[in-house]
Design a protein around this motif. Structure first.
Motif, PDB file in Angstrom:
ATOM      1  N   ASN A 107      37.082  45.969  40.911  1.00  0.00           N
ATOM      2  CA  ASN A 107      38.217  45.275  40.302  1.00  0.00           C
ATOM      3  C   ASN A 107      39.510  45.661  41.026  1.00  0.00           C
ATOM      4  O   ASN A 107      40.474  46.132  40.412  1.00  0.00           O
ATOM      5  CB  ASN A 107      38.297  45.610  38.803  1.00  0.00           C
ATOM      6  CG  ASN A 107      39.334  44.781  38.064  1.00  0.00           C
ATOM      7  OD1 ASN A 107      39.669  43.683  38.477  1.00  0.00           O
ATOM      8  ND2 ASN A 107      39.846  45.328  36.966  1.00  0.00           N
ATOM      9  N   ASN A 114      37.117  44.662  33.427  1.00  0.00           N
ATOM     10  CA  ASN A 114      36.512  44.068  34.624  1.00  0.00           C
ATOM     11  C   ASN A 114      36.152  45.075  35.716  1.00  0.00           C
ATOM     12  O   ASN A 114      35.729  44.686  36.794  1.00  0.00           O
ATOM     13  CB  ASN A 114      37.455  43.016  35.213  1.00  0.00           C
ATOM     14  CG  ASN A 114      37.754  41.894  34.228  1.00  0.00           C
ATOM     15  OD1 ASN A 114      36.882  41.469  33.484  1.00  0.00           O
ATOM     16  ND2 ASN A 114      39.003  41.439  34.209  1.00  0.00           N
ATOM     17  N   HIS A 123      33.905  47.811  35.413  1.00  0.00           N
ATOM     18  CA  HIS A 123      32.503  48.231  35.330  1.00  0.00           C
ATOM     19  C   HIS A 123      32.291  49.636  35.887  1.00  0.00           C
ATOM     20  O   HIS A 123      31.274  49.931  36.520  1.00  0.00           O
ATOM     21  CB  HIS A 123      31.581  47.224  36.023  1.00  0.00           C
ATOM     22  CG  HIS A 123      31.781  45.821  35.533  1.00  0.00           C
ATOM     23  ND1 HIS A 123      32.056  45.528  34.214  1.00  0.00           N
ATOM     24  CD2 HIS A 123      31.797  44.634  36.194  1.00  0.00           C
ATOM     25  CE1 HIS A 123      32.208  44.209  34.080  1.00  0.00           C
ATOM     26  NE2 HIS A 123      32.059  43.651  35.255  1.00  0.00           N
TER      27      HIS A 123
END
Length: 394
Positions: A352, A308, A310
């Protein structure tokens, strides 16, 4: 249109006051006959907005400008040029014409361009401006684009639509059915008049939602300028049932970065993961909007830090469609470790991570700016970490 605006002395006044204080002009007023100060100010404000967005209009003499809202809503020249290069043919009809910027560029790729605009005044302005811009193959038609299609009862090589969201719709979810015209409802009718449809939408539209609302979607283009996503372009081809392709582009002054993938490939693959290596890679905004998080890793041979986050990493320096950073240090997220770094000024980003940039700046007393880039994120072991990096150009 108030044609007195085009008088030489008024045009001279507008051009000499492009960067003047509008409130001062309104307070002082003007002495021109047959035209109000507010009309002149409207021209000044609209033209000023065109300086960077529509340089061809800005640099052309005797252009007549609509209100500034029309300028805000129109495509920029950069995005209009990009979309025009995706298609070509003999005829195209723009059923939501607006200020005519897209049609201006379509006129360079098509023999015949039809510009439909329901606002009588705006249509007259576009017709006049096309003459000033020496556009001879674009015809302006006053009226609702869908109604005009019904009356014309002819086929075009392409239909172009830039639907606008209705003001009475509520909520954050953006659907094409909430726009005017309602494209999903009218899609079968539109395909009676063309085999090919190009739709421009706001980047607020979720790509997966758009694909579900439409049919025969062949390609979706995610267009960003200077890492700011400006629009989504949907190419529909009647009867198309192949794999959809998503094309992303980030246009900068000196470079243009492209990346493409198929949503089916994205779903069918998984990125590899790693702890931070020598370099950190952050995809550009167009790629982040596209959702190609696994494909960007696979195609560029980089590793994700977390499913999560990226953010991506690699031990070598590669050409990448986004920002590249040299990782100088990796520290665990706690006040003691971060305090030892003695960083008082840095560019702070989060991916995140449970705290916001604003909270982190206040918590660690970090001013904005400088050559240090700090990424607060989560690694593959679900540990909160801070990456201390410096920008690296390929």
């Amino acid at each position: 249109m108030n044609n007195h605006i085009l008088n030489t002395e008024i045009q001279d006044f507008i051009n000499s006051n492009i960067y003047s204080d509008i409130n001062t002009i309104l307070l002082k007023g003007t002495d021109f006959e047959n035209i109000s100060t507010s009309e002149i100010v409207e021209q000044i404000e609209a033209k000023k907005r065109c300086h960077k967005k529509l340089p061809t209009w800005f640099e052309t003499d005797n252009i007549y400008y609509p209100n500034k809202l029309n300028i805000e809503q129109t495509s920029s020249e950069i995005t209009a040029k990009y979309k025009s290069e995706l298609i070509r043919g003999n005829s195209i009809i723009d059923i939501t014409g607006g200020f005519g910027v897209d049609c201006f560029y379509f006129s360079k790729r098509f023999k015949n361009v039809s510009h439909c605009e329901i606002n009588n005044g705006l249509s007259s302005i576009v017709k006049y401006n096309f003459e000033q811009l020496n556009i001879k193959n674009a015809k302006t038609i006053i009226g609702d684009g869908l109604s005009i299609l019904k009356v014309k009862n002819q086929k075009f090589d392409w239909v172009y639509i830039d639907p606008s969201r209705r003001h009475d719709t509520k909520g954050k979810v953006f659907f094409l059915k909430d726009c005017l015209p309602n494209v999903p409802v009218n899609l079968d009718f539109l395909f009676e008049h063309s085999e090919n449809i190009l739709i421009k939408t706001s980047p607020l539209l979720d790509i997966s939602v758009g694909i579900k609302e439409l049919k025969y979607v062949k390609t979706v283009h995610v267009v960003a300028i200077n890492n700011d996503v400006k629009e989504l372009l949907w190419i529909l081809e009647k009867g198309f049932n192949g794999a959809i392709s998503i094309e992303t582009v980030n246009i900068k002054n000196s470079t243009t970065k492209h990346f493409s993938f198929r949503p089916n490939d994205e779903k069918g693959t998984t990125a590899h993961y790693s702890k931070p290596l020598s370099y950190l890679y952050e995809p550009n905004a167009a790629i982040l909007k596209s959702g190609g998080f696994n494909q960007i890793a696979i195609q560029n041979n980089v590793f994700k830090l977390h499913p999560n986050s990226h953010l991506y990493t690699n031990g070598t320096h590669i050409d990448f469609p986004g920002r590249v950073f040299k990782i100088e240090k990796v520290v665990a997220y706690n006040k003691k470790h971060i305090g030892k770094l003695a960083i008082s000024k840095a560019n702070v980003s989060t991916r995140n991570f449970p705290e916001s940039v604003k909270q982190l700046r206040k918590k660690f007393n970090i001013r904005e700016g400088g050559d240090i880039y700090m990424f607060f994120t989560t690694d593959i072991n679900n540990s909160k970490i801070v990456l201390i990096t410096s920008k690296s150009e390929y």
